[in-house]
Design an enzyme around this catalytic site. Sequence first.
Site, PDB file in Angstrom:
ATOM      1  N   LYS A 157       0.828  -1.213   0.000  1.00  0.00           N
ATOM      2  CA  LYS A 157       0.000   0.000   0.000  1.00  0.00           C
ATOM      3  C   LYS A 157       0.860   1.259   0.000  1.00  0.00           C
ATOM      4  CE  LYS A 157      -3.424  -2.557   2.613  1.00  0.00           C
ATOM      5  NZ  LYS A 157      -3.965  -2.794   3.970  1.00  0.00           N
ATOM      6  N   ASP A 274       0.530   4.645  10.421  1.00  0.00           N
ATOM      7  CA  ASP A 274      -0.216   3.448  10.016  1.00  0.00           C
ATOM      8  C   ASP A 274      -0.947   2.816  11.194  1.00  0.00           C
ATOM      9  OD1 ASP A 274      -1.032   1.667   7.972  1.00  0.00           O
ATOM     10  OD2 ASP A 274       0.462   0.193   8.600  1.00  0.00           O
ATOM     11  N   LYS A 314      -3.244   6.633   7.645  1.00  0.00           N
ATOM     12  CA  LYS A 314      -4.368   5.729   7.397  1.00  0.00           C
ATOM     13  C   LYS A 314      -5.526   6.088   8.319  1.00  0.00           C
ATOM     14  CE  LYS A 314      -4.160   1.483   8.962  1.00  0.00           C
ATOM     15  NZ  LYS A 314      -3.687   0.085   9.075  1.00  0.00           N
TER      16      LYS A 314
END
Length: 645
Positions: A157, A274, A314
């Site tokens: 990602k 993250d 994220k």
Amino acid sequence: MDINNETRLAPQEPPLRNDGGLVADVGPQSKSPSTEDSSNNHYPHPQRRYNIDSSLQDDVKEMFNKCFTYQKAKDGTWSLPSAAAGVDGAGVLFSEYYQLDSLQQLKIKLNDVKSKLNNYDTEEWALHTRKKDPAAEILWRLKSEIKAEFVTGGWSKLFECLNRFPLLVKGAHLNSLHLCEAPGSFIAALNHYMFTQYDKSEVKWQWLATTLNPYYEGNPVKKMIMDDRFMLYTLDNWLFHQDFTGNIISSENVEDMKQQCEQRLGEVHLITADGTIDCSEALDCQEEKTDLLYFAEIVTALEILAEGGCFVVKMLTLFEATSLCKLYLLNCVFKEVHIYKPCNSRHGNSEVYIVCIDYAKNNEDLKKILPELLEKLNGDNALLPLFPKASLPKTFVMQHEKMCRFFVNFQTRAIESNIHSFEIKDIMEANKANKTRAHALRGLMWDEYLKRYNVHKLPEEFKILYKNNATFVNGYIPIRHGSYSEREMQKGTTVEKQKLQLRKQLNDLYKSLRESWQSFDEEPADLDLDLKQPIPITLYRGKPLETLDSSLFANVHLFVMRGKLNEFQASDVLWPDNAQIIFPKENITLKYSEFMQTNFSQDQENFFKSLLENLLKHKPSVVKIQNMPILTHYAASILRYLSTA
């Protein structure tokens, strides 16, 4: 049965265009590899022989273009409320609770679709969605053919984000900070990107990272990644702050991290975040559970990032006013803000990456409010929306709603498609055409990933753990049996039935671990350890442990089970009454239970002080440890040193 327009993973409407924030470009064009690259480092496209119809090509294109870009108003009305209201920011922030009806309706719509999964067996559903995932081949190819280092879903990602938004890294000289980074896949992905994107002799990259510290036993298992096999070899690059917890929801820890970055890196050009919290048992309130963590990540980035720097974070759903305000804050202080869902992100989940480019650190309004934002990190209370409702421009709110609707459409279609195929999976699996199409789609997804992002092999000597024989394992992965509805019903049953269910879970866990335990019954290998050799020592002083919430010296699933069992016990199941250390010849017994009075940290310290005092006094030739769990680095270190005596 062929997948038709009604069951495609991506919606046909709204069309991708540039005038309202939806971005349709296909990312940077791949470079033509040199002859040297083609023969040595670049993995060539496999020669596919599929009948590629237009619907397959459309599916691939849509899965690589789940992106929304905010289009800022040119009149400058998108500014922080401290300036717009004409008053000091301290009187404006966190002053009003509100929700937007349009966003709440979208939330209800999405939750209604999610609720259809409540009666499916969790493990069976997870297996089905993994098999149906069109991007599943990407990870396998990255591992087996590109042989990239430490490949995970997170690796692919971030690598996609770096290629999709090339301004995230503006050159071969880079200083980066990685928040909530364990186990370390973002770092490995950035390393691969830097040394394949730029001439290897020009790369000057420094990095630091932080995460909840797996070596601090007061951090709960369920809130962190216990896998330290990357961290162990790069420990000097990891920051755990003055309290040794690694927790960024603390203004003191953020300040300590800022000082470390200034001393060791200088300017920080890129920050990634993250972090997440397990919301699988509360999918209807993801934002409430993750709000404070995401707020901390954003505030930390704004405090540390250099002028012109970039930030990737994220997040999950973005329906609540608290999320709305976070996105408005980012839009006010970054030149570009994109909401992006990488192709390898599960299509049925709510995960998106907020990509922020070109930070305006010297924004005067930001300087006024940032101290108050940092102060909010000193409590665990839920936050009110950052800005008043009236301070948010209508043009921003309209775009935010459009963005939410865009991603809700993707997610609901993906879930509905998965449900449809799950219900008729026997028919679909028996259908040769479906198998062929699914195989072709996975192949095309890898081809497209390879083409768009110009993926090259990285020579071994440029990998971070070069020469270190490190292997990687997953951290704690919850073992969930039955459906969500069944688990909710069990919460309302009698204590006896809940205990019976825990016994069944413990038996299942025992069966799964039995094979690995069998090795302990064999004769121990001769490790040829020299226990008399000097041991290097580093002392860390951190926040005292109030309770023992994790340990690297115990199986993580057993540790979670211990927490569940303690809910029904008067005392901790880890510490039976006969946990003790005995000097047999001196007839002396030290019972741990006699030291359990205050908090874990003090109890442990008092017990081992007593042990050392008795050792010095009696100088026993034999010491027996019985039923005594050695679960902390503190305890293990003492026993290690005693072994040299």
